[in-house]
Write a protein that holds these residues in place. Structure first.
Motif, PDB file in Angstrom:
ATOM      1  N   ALA A 267       0.821  -1.211   0.000  1.00  0.00           N
ATOM      2  CA  ALA A 267       0.000   0.000   0.000  1.00  0.00           C
ATOM      3  C   ALA A 267       0.855   1.261   0.000  1.00  0.00           C
ATOM      4  N   LYS A 305      -4.580  -6.209  -5.348  1.00  0.00           N
ATOM      5  CA  LYS A 305      -4.863  -6.284  -3.919  1.00  0.00           C
ATOM      6  C   LYS A 305      -3.813  -5.460  -3.207  1.00  0.00           C
ATOM      7  N   GLU A 306      -4.279  -4.566  -2.355  1.00  0.00           N
ATOM      8  CA  GLU A 306      -3.334  -3.755  -1.608  1.00  0.00           C
ATOM      9  C   GLU A 306      -2.967  -4.425  -0.308  1.00  0.00           C
ATOM     10  N   GLY A 307      -1.695  -4.400   0.032  1.00  0.00           N
ATOM     11  CA  GLY A 307      -1.257  -4.891   1.328  1.00  0.00           C
ATOM     12  C   GLY A 307      -1.601  -3.871   2.399  1.00  0.00           C
TER      13      GLY A 307
END
Ligand code: FMN
Ligand code: FES
Lengths: 637, 156
Positions: A267, A305-307
């Protein structure tokens, strides 16, 4: 633009884009700005504003193009000017105040401010300007071979047209329409490509395992969680050439039979995520993602997909748990993700660079790739050069090049006349090597044999002012904080190691502690369930192996030769090189330094607080780091 | 970022893929409320028809989810490598910590400042760096930090 329904539509579109681009190059003035995270942090946005207002002022019509990072972060912000049919000329370290002069001289008077120019990229027909080095002639680029970074800093990452003109999606076309999935896998195996995420597993073989798995659906994941301190290789690819990653992923999906994919991106990379989103949207629009890709039967859907800020999520099993919405805790393998990964289905995980390189391999063939590099480590390696090195930035070199060539020829060596001390590769899970190891070839096996690791591409150079014990403690703090706590060796071992190292840097260590480090490390390496715990002691062990004397000086003499550990050294002025310039006395916050003009100065040890201000300002290397007790020794006359 | 981009809240069901929306949903909730209170967690759990324990367990794992209210000024000290090598990171954190009387991860009682560490802020060339809310501050020294904190209304 409608969906591309077959190869001929793709090729028509590419031709059209090429004509447009050539038209721009031949007829339009183009100003190109480096807009990677590094460029923006260095002030590229302000430079862009200045460019716009100067162009307006002089009523000059120009196309402004934003590109990603070209790799020389030490020269950012960068501004390139390309006049119709002319070479592309790069200005370095551009400040907004310089823009007016550059534009006036270059565009209105046809002169070059050579002082500010870094180099040139020849025009399409090979035209160059005399007296300005081409990129290939510059030491920073001369030894590089750019495959994963081929387009970074060259093309506009938000333009699928520019990617196509560079030959993009040609590898995909070949794979989808001229090869079976098995043939794609064979080609990948022949290329010898080993995963660029750290472990160096053969990519083709990994794809084959996943292809052979019976269960469906199959998933494809790109690991873009790059979390090592000092590493930004993947970020540059994501920001500078996102379509290269997409192309590699679509090829892999076809080979494996995966229908759904995820890019797991940390992110902390908002710009990378933004550019990825744009690229994915374009790929859907043109029918390169989704159902019936380029009119074939291939289906592949891709999501980002964001961490959420956990380094350990870079480990593939933790990453999978994180995509599932769970805590990002690693689990023991086997079963490998190829058998049971995301939601228990066959899953293939590769690093960003592995995918970007795969698309090039498909385009140019396995033989082209395996003739670059060494026999067992084919191709190139991407490194982020950071730390005490002149040319910090991003480079790509053929495997087998020596550390010395990278650090001195490309990196320009250690700045400020300081001495090289060590180079750390593989980040907090890697290891360091001393000056004696500088001739080690850079490939997976040689680096491991020497005591470091290839890692995913962080290369950190440190000089005489870095304490190796303290550096090991830094990496350990980082890695041990990531332990999920599930297995005891990793949780307790990491804490204990950190305690011992802290004790040593506080001046309370003993010789027995050095054995203790080795004992705990062994326990962690052998007993930890996942790679995190097994690799965490790596940097400490390597540093203890190569810099044992420095550790011993810390515990027996309470002396830190780098002048870092508090209370374990003093500063002293060497009267010979001291010119009595007085800079140190001025810098000293406690007025501990006295001396006549042009006469050697002296530090009063009772008032000195070891802040290091004198050490930093002295231009003659006259301020020395000394053992505390040495001061009491009076030299016989 | 809107709901659509973060993954839409499709009909509730027992599909394991439902939980895959959790990180995105937590981000959304955090953006809206500033931090993840127990009500926010409950709300997310209801929306995704997950157990509260599942949501809590995930939220507490990741450092970017804030389970405590944040100060008006969120101070983030870079503990990346370049900042560390020029003597930033720990000394700077300690200095601010002493000034504000809070540890990393805490907020001052008056709700004005919170303090935390972050990884590289991409200002390596001008290290050491720190960020307050969305503003980046570079080449920090103890003196410039003191000045900065004072300008934000920090006494002492
Ligand atoms: C603690 C830990 C962190 C890791 N972080 C990353 C990472 O940030 N990026 C990455 O590609 N691989 C990372 N890896 C390696 C992955 O587990 C995996 O091997 C890799 O993504 C496989 O891709 P490749 O075959 O293309 O190298 C990490 C491994 C460990 C143990
Ligand atoms: S390490 Fe602090 S800004 Fe990069």
């Amino acid at each position: 633009m409608p969906v591309l329904k077959n190869i001929s539509e793709l090729n028509d579109f590419r031709k059209q884009a090429k004509a447009q681009l050539s038209d721009r190059e031949d007829n339009k003035l183009t100003i190109i700005l480096g807009m990677g995270t590094c460029g923006i942090a260095a002030g590229a946005n302000q430079v862009a504003d200045a460019v716009r207002s100067e162009l307006k002022k002089h009523k000059i019509d120009a196309e402004i193009v934003n590109v990603g990072c070209i790799g020389m972060c030490h020269n950012e912000p960068l501004l390139d000017i390309q006049q119709p049919g002319q070479p592309r000329i790069t200005y370095k370290n551009v400040k907004p105040a310089m823009v007016g002069k550059i534009i006036e001289k270059h565009l209105l008077n046809g002169e070059f401010s050579k002082r500010w120019i870094y180099g040139q990229l020849p025009a399409r027909d090979g035209t160059t300007v005399e007296g300005i080095p081409t990129y290939a002639e510059l030491p920073f680029y001369g030894k590089q071979v750019r495959i994963a970074l081929k387009n970074c800093g060259i093309i506009d990452p938000e333009s699928i047209e520019e990617y196509l003109v560079s030959g993009g999606y040609g590898g995909l076309e070949k794979a989808l329409f001229q090869m079976t999935p098995d043939e794609v896998i064979e080609e990948m195996k022949d290329s010898g490509l080993r995963g660029r995420g750290g472990a160096g597993f053969l990519t083709g073989l990994k794809w084959e395992f996943c292809r052979k798995a019976k269960n469906t659906p199959k998933y494809l994941i790109c690991n873009a969680d790059e979390g090592d301190p000092g590493a930004f290789m993947d970020r540059s690819v994501l920001e500078g050439d996102p379509h290269a990653l997409l192309e590699g992923m679509i090829i892999a999906a076809y080979a494996i039979g995966a229908t759904e994919g995820y890019i797991y991106c940390r992110a902390e990379y908002p710009l990378a995520i933004e550019r990825l989103k744009i690229a994915i949207k374009q790929a859907y629009t043109f029918g390169l993602l989704g159902n019936n890709i380029l009119g074939s039967k291939v289906v592949f859907n891709l999501k980002i997909k964001e961490g959420a800020g956990a380094f350990v999520c870079g480990e593939e099993t933790a990453l999978i748990a994180s995509i599932e919405g769970k805590r990002g805790e690693p689990r023991p393998r086997p079963p490998y993700p190829a058998v049971a990964g995301l939601w228990g289905k066959p899953t293939n995980v590769n690093n960003v660079k592995s995918f970007a390189i795969a698309s090039q391999i498909m385009m140019n063939g396995a033989d082209w790739f395996n003739h670059i590099g060494t026999k067992k480590s084919t191709g190139t390696a991407v490194f982020a050069l950071t730390g005490k090195i002149k040319n910090t930035g991003l480079i790509e070199v053929p495997m087998g090049i020596t550390l010395r060539e990278i650090i001195y020829d490309i990196g320009g060596g250690v700045p400020n006349k300081k001495e090289f001390k060590a180079v750390q590769t593989g980040g907090p899970l890697g290891g360091c090597l001393p000056a004696e190891a500088l001739d080690t070839p850079v490939d997976f096996d040689s680096l491991t044999a020497a005591g470091a690791t290839m890692g995913s591409g962080g290369m950190i150079v440190v000089d005489q002012d870095t304490c190796m014990v303290e550096l090991a403690r830094y990496f350990l703090t980082f890695a041990s904080a990531e332990s999920c706590g599930k297995c005891v060796p990793c949780r307790i071992g990491g804490q204990r190691l950190l305690e011992v190292l802290t004790k040593i840097t506080n001046g309370e260590g003993t010789l027995a502690d050095l054995d203790e480090i080795e004992r705990i490390s062994k326990y962690m390496q052998e007993g930890s369930l996942c790679a995190l715990g097994q690799l965490t002691p790596g940097p400490v062990l390597a540093s203890l192996k190569f810099f044992r004397e420095e550790y011993e000086a810390h515990v027996t003499e309470k002396f830190c030769e780098a002048g870092v550990c508090e209370g374990m050294f003093t500063y002293e002025i060497d009267p010979d090189p001291c010119t009595g310039c007085g800079l140190c006395a001025k810098a000293c916050p406690t007025e501990a330094i006295t001396g006549e003009k042009k006469e050697p100065h002296v530090i009063d040890q009772s008032t000195c607080i070891q802040c290091g201000a004198c050490y930093d300002v002295c231009n003659f290397g006259a301020v020395l780091v000394k053992r505390k007790h040495e001061l009491t020794v009076i030299e016989p006359i | 970022m809107n709901e659509d981009e973060r993954g839409s809240y499709a009909p509730l069901n027992s599909n394991p893929k439902q939980r895959a929306r959790l990180l995105a949903a937590l981000y959304l909730a955090q953006e809206q409320y500033g931090w993840l209170s127990s009500e926010a967690i409950q709300y997310v759990a209801d929306k995704l028809s997950l157990k509260i324990g599942q949501v809590q367990s995930t939220a507490s794992f990741y450092s970017m989810f804030r389970l405590k209210p944040q100060g008006e000024y969120r101070i983030q000290v870079c503990e990346g490598l370049s900042c560390y090598l020029v003597g930033g990171a720990e000394p700077i954190l300690d200095h601010i910590s002493r000034k504000l009387g809070i540890q990393s991860g805490e907020t001052t009682p008056d709700g004005k400042f919170s303090l935390e560490v972050v990884q590289c802020l991409a200002s390596c060339g001008t290290a050491p760096a720190l960020r307050i809310n969305d503003e980046l501050y570079e080449r920090m020294t103890f003196a410039s930090i003191d000045k900065l904190l004072e300008s934000l209304g920090c006494k002492i």
